[in-house]
Write an enzyme that holds these catalytic residues in place. Structure first.
Site, PDB file in Angstrom:
ATOM      1  N   ASP A 109      -7.251  -4.513  -5.305  1.00 22.35           N
ATOM      2  CA  ASP A 109      -8.426  -3.808  -4.755  1.00 22.35           C
ATOM      3  C   ASP A 109      -8.148  -2.310  -4.680  1.00 22.35           C
ATOM      4  OD1 ASP A 109     -10.808  -3.171  -3.502  1.00 22.35           O
ATOM      5  OD2 ASP A 109     -10.124  -3.777  -1.514  1.00 22.35           O
ATOM      6  N   ASP A 143       0.861  -1.187   0.000  1.00 20.58           N
ATOM      7  CA  ASP A 143       0.000   0.000   0.000  1.00 20.58           C
ATOM      8  C   ASP A 143       0.893   1.230   0.000  1.00 20.58           C
ATOM      9  OD1 ASP A 143      -3.229   0.303   0.651  1.00 20.58           O
ATOM     10  OD2 ASP A 143      -2.086   2.110   1.154  1.00 20.58           O
ATOM     11  N   SER A 144       0.330   2.337  -0.481  1.00 21.79           N
ATOM     12  CA  SER A 144       1.117   3.575  -0.507  1.00 21.79           C
ATOM     13  C   SER A 144       0.980   4.350   0.802  1.00 21.79           C
ATOM     14  CB  SER A 144       0.669   4.449  -1.677  1.00 21.79           C
ATOM     15  OG  SER A 144      -0.723   4.677  -1.585  1.00 21.79           O
ATOM     16  N   CYS A 158     -14.405  -0.632  -7.258  1.00 23.88           N
ATOM     17  CA  CYS A 158     -15.476  -0.025  -6.451  1.00 23.88           C
ATOM     18  C   CYS A 158     -15.998   1.234  -7.122  1.00 23.88           C
ATOM     19  CB  CYS A 158     -15.008   0.248  -5.028  1.00 23.88           C
ATOM     20  SG  CYS A 158     -13.579   1.310  -4.938  1.00 23.88           S
TER      21      CYS A 158
HETATM   22  N1  SAH Z   1      -8.152  -4.084   0.262  1.00 20.98           N
HETATM   23  C1  SAH Z   1      -8.395  -3.184   1.370  1.00 20.98           C
HETATM   24  C2  SAH Z   1      -9.030  -1.868   0.944  1.00 20.98           C
HETATM   25  C3  SAH Z   1      -8.238  -1.101  -0.098  1.00 20.98           C
HETATM   26  S1  SAH Z   1      -8.693   0.567  -0.230  1.00 20.98           S
HETATM   27  C4  SAH Z   1      -9.215  -3.897   2.411  1.00 20.98           C
HETATM   28  O1  SAH Z   1      -9.716  -5.014   2.175  1.00 20.98           O
HETATM   29  O2  SAH Z   1      -9.370  -3.355   3.515  1.00 20.98           O
HETATM   30  C5  SAH Z   1      -7.530   1.167  -1.364  1.00 20.98           C
HETATM   31  C6  SAH Z   1      -6.137   1.375  -0.806  1.00 20.98           C
HETATM   32  O3  SAH Z   1      -5.292   1.732  -1.906  1.00 20.98           O
HETATM   33  C7  SAH Z   1      -5.949   2.486   0.216  1.00 20.98           C
HETATM   34  O4  SAH Z   1      -5.383   1.930   1.379  1.00 20.98           O
HETATM   35  C8  SAH Z   1      -4.946   3.466  -0.413  1.00 20.98           C
HETATM   36  O5  SAH Z   1      -4.014   3.941   0.531  1.00 20.98           O
HETATM   37  C9  SAH Z   1      -4.253   2.598  -1.418  1.00 20.98           C
HETATM   38  N2  SAH Z   1      -3.683   3.219  -2.629  1.00 20.98           N
HETATM   39  C10 SAH Z   1      -4.245   4.139  -3.430  1.00 20.98           C
HETATM   40  N3  SAH Z   1      -3.473   4.326  -4.533  1.00 20.98           N
HETATM   41  C11 SAH Z   1      -2.405   3.497  -4.420  1.00 20.98           C
HETATM   42  C12 SAH Z   1      -1.285   3.186  -5.248  1.00 20.98           C
HETATM   43  N4  SAH Z   1      -1.118   3.769  -6.429  1.00 20.98           N
HETATM   44  N5  SAH Z   1      -0.413   2.257  -4.821  1.00 20.98           N
HETATM   45  C13 SAH Z   1      -0.588   1.649  -3.623  1.00 20.98           C
HETATM   46  N6  SAH Z   1      -1.634   1.875  -2.819  1.00 20.98           N
HETATM   47  C14 SAH Z   1      -2.539   2.783  -3.196  1.00 20.98           C
END
Ligand code: SAH
Length: 387
Positions: free
Chosen positions: A291, A243-244, A331
């Site tokens: 996701d 995650d970022s 989503c």
């Molecule tokens: N799969 C998670 C929910 C993901 S929400 C669960 O089940 O709880 C989307 C996530 O993507 C967020 O945490 C956000 O910080 C991250 N995000 C957004 N853009 C990103 C990128 N380019 N690279 C990595 N993470 C990213």
């Protein structure tokens, strides 16, 4: 006290008849200068069409509440909340964290109530519902006696309603970090500062479904606080969550420690970059979860969103072992399931992989989809197998 009346046009009447729950400003008679809150909708002949929440600012002027004429008061609100809670006892039986009230999906438009153990987090996302906030809190306290009720009214959509962003304790303790068990795994959520109301409760059933196919080496892209990764860990040799957000990964690490998982690692990175590098380095996985956040928040970003999904899915398919699984989600309401299937099909062709659809899924059942309100069906989740 009878609610004030707002006149709707014949197009507004038709919209209600088609089963939709939103009436746009252009379908409300211009003379209507009502205060935000509960109003009676009438047609041009002054015939009663139902009650709704009125917003004086948003493009969505009216949000349907009921066809009944009796006052939409605290007792009526309590009935709706209790009906929502009863449904959760069926579809979220045994879950400690779930969406207790899902706005339009429970005919409580723009009201979110999420339950995390004995704590509740609420959002009131329109002017009309915001006016009912203290009544909502009273009903929740009386009916559910939670340890804490927080508000996370820092959602960007409130700006469209001219409402300020605000967060804080509405009742009970100032609960921030809570630990709940989901699918047999302990998960730690930050209700005050986490994303949304702390967690992505809409993926609870999909996380459990993914675990049914998990084994070997798994990769969870966009892991946030580790939702999928933690759920997969008991079934896999190793899991890597990406995650970022460093804050989200801190929370993920807390959960990892609470569960004592040793086969789980986190990496702070941009998933696009990570997947590209993993492909170039010829890394291989037996499950990849994708996701991402909503790429198409508006209709106008539909095409660029599809390019984003295509790239992620292409890379993911390339790094999967034969027999491996791709769990891919969107989503974005503006990206349909058909769109997602098409994008993944194109990605599979480009990656020279043959791919079977194992499951076509959506948001967890505590986020109801109304048959006549397409906007309530936003989450798509495909489980695919690479042959
Ligand atoms: N799969 C998670 C929910 C993901 S929400 C669960 O089940 O709880 C989307 C996530 O993507 C967020 O945490 C956000 O910080 C991250 N995000 C957004 N853009 C990103 C990128 N380019 N690279 C990595 N993470 C990213």
């Amino acid at each position: 006290m009878t609610a004030p009346s707002v006149t709707i046009t014949s197009r507004g009447v038709e919209r209600l008849a088609s089963g939709h729950v939103w009436i746009y400003r252009s379908d409300v008679a211009p003379s209507a200068g009502a205060e935000p809150g509960v109003v009676r909708m009438v047609d041009s002949k002054n015939c009663f069409c139902g009650q709704a929440l009125y917003s004086a600012q948003s493009q969505i002027a009216l949000r349907f509440l009921t066809r009944e004429a009796r006052p939409f008061d605290a007792a009526f609100l309590a009935e709706r909340i209790l009906a929502a809670a009863r449904f959760r006892r069926q579809v979220a039986a045994g879950a400690q964290a779930f969406r207790l009230v899902a706005a339009e999906g429970d005919l409580l438009p723009s009201l979110i109530v999420d339950r995390y153990g004995d704590c509740l987090v609420i959002q009131t996302l329109s002017q009309g519902m915001d006016r009912l906030k203290s009544t909502v809190v009273e009903v929740l306290q009386k009916e559910l006696a939670p340890r804490s009720i927080l508000e996370r009214n820092d959602a960007a959509v409130r700006a469209l309603e001219g409402l300020p962003e605000q967060t804080g304790v509405l009742a009970g303790e100032d609960a921030s970090e809570v630990v709940v068990e989901e699918n047999g795994v302990k998960m730690c959520f930050d209700l005050r500062y986490g994303q949304k109301t702390g967690g992505y409760l809409d993926q609870r059933e999909n996380r459990a479904a993914a675990a049914n196919y998990a084994r070997g080496r798994a990769l969870d892209c966009f892991t946030y606080t580790g939702g999928f990764a933690l759920t997969l860990a008991p079934h896999c040799e190793s899991v890597l969550g990406i995650d970022s957000s460093a804050d989200a990964l801190k929370q993920a690490q807390r959960s990892r420690e609470l569960n004592g998982f040793r086969n789980l690692e986190w990496k702070e990175a941009n998933c696009f970059d990570f997947l590209k590098a993993a492909d170039q380095e010829k890394q291989r996985f037996d499950m990849v979860v994708i996701d991402p956040p909503a790429f198409a928040r508006q209709k106008s970003s539909h095409d660029s969103a599809l390019r984003g999904y295509k790239e992620l899915n292409l890379r993911a398919l390339k790094i999967l072992n034969p027999g491996g699984y791709l769990v891919t989600c969107s989503c974005s309401f503006h990206v349909s399931e058909a769109d997602l299937l098409e994008v993944v099909a194109e990605a599979a062709l480009d990656a020279h992989r043959t791919v079977a659809v194992v499951e076509r899924r959506t948001q967890s059942r505590d986020h109801p989809i109304l048959l006549t309100v397409p906007e309530t069906h936003y989450l798509k989740c495909l489980i695919l197998r690479v042959l």
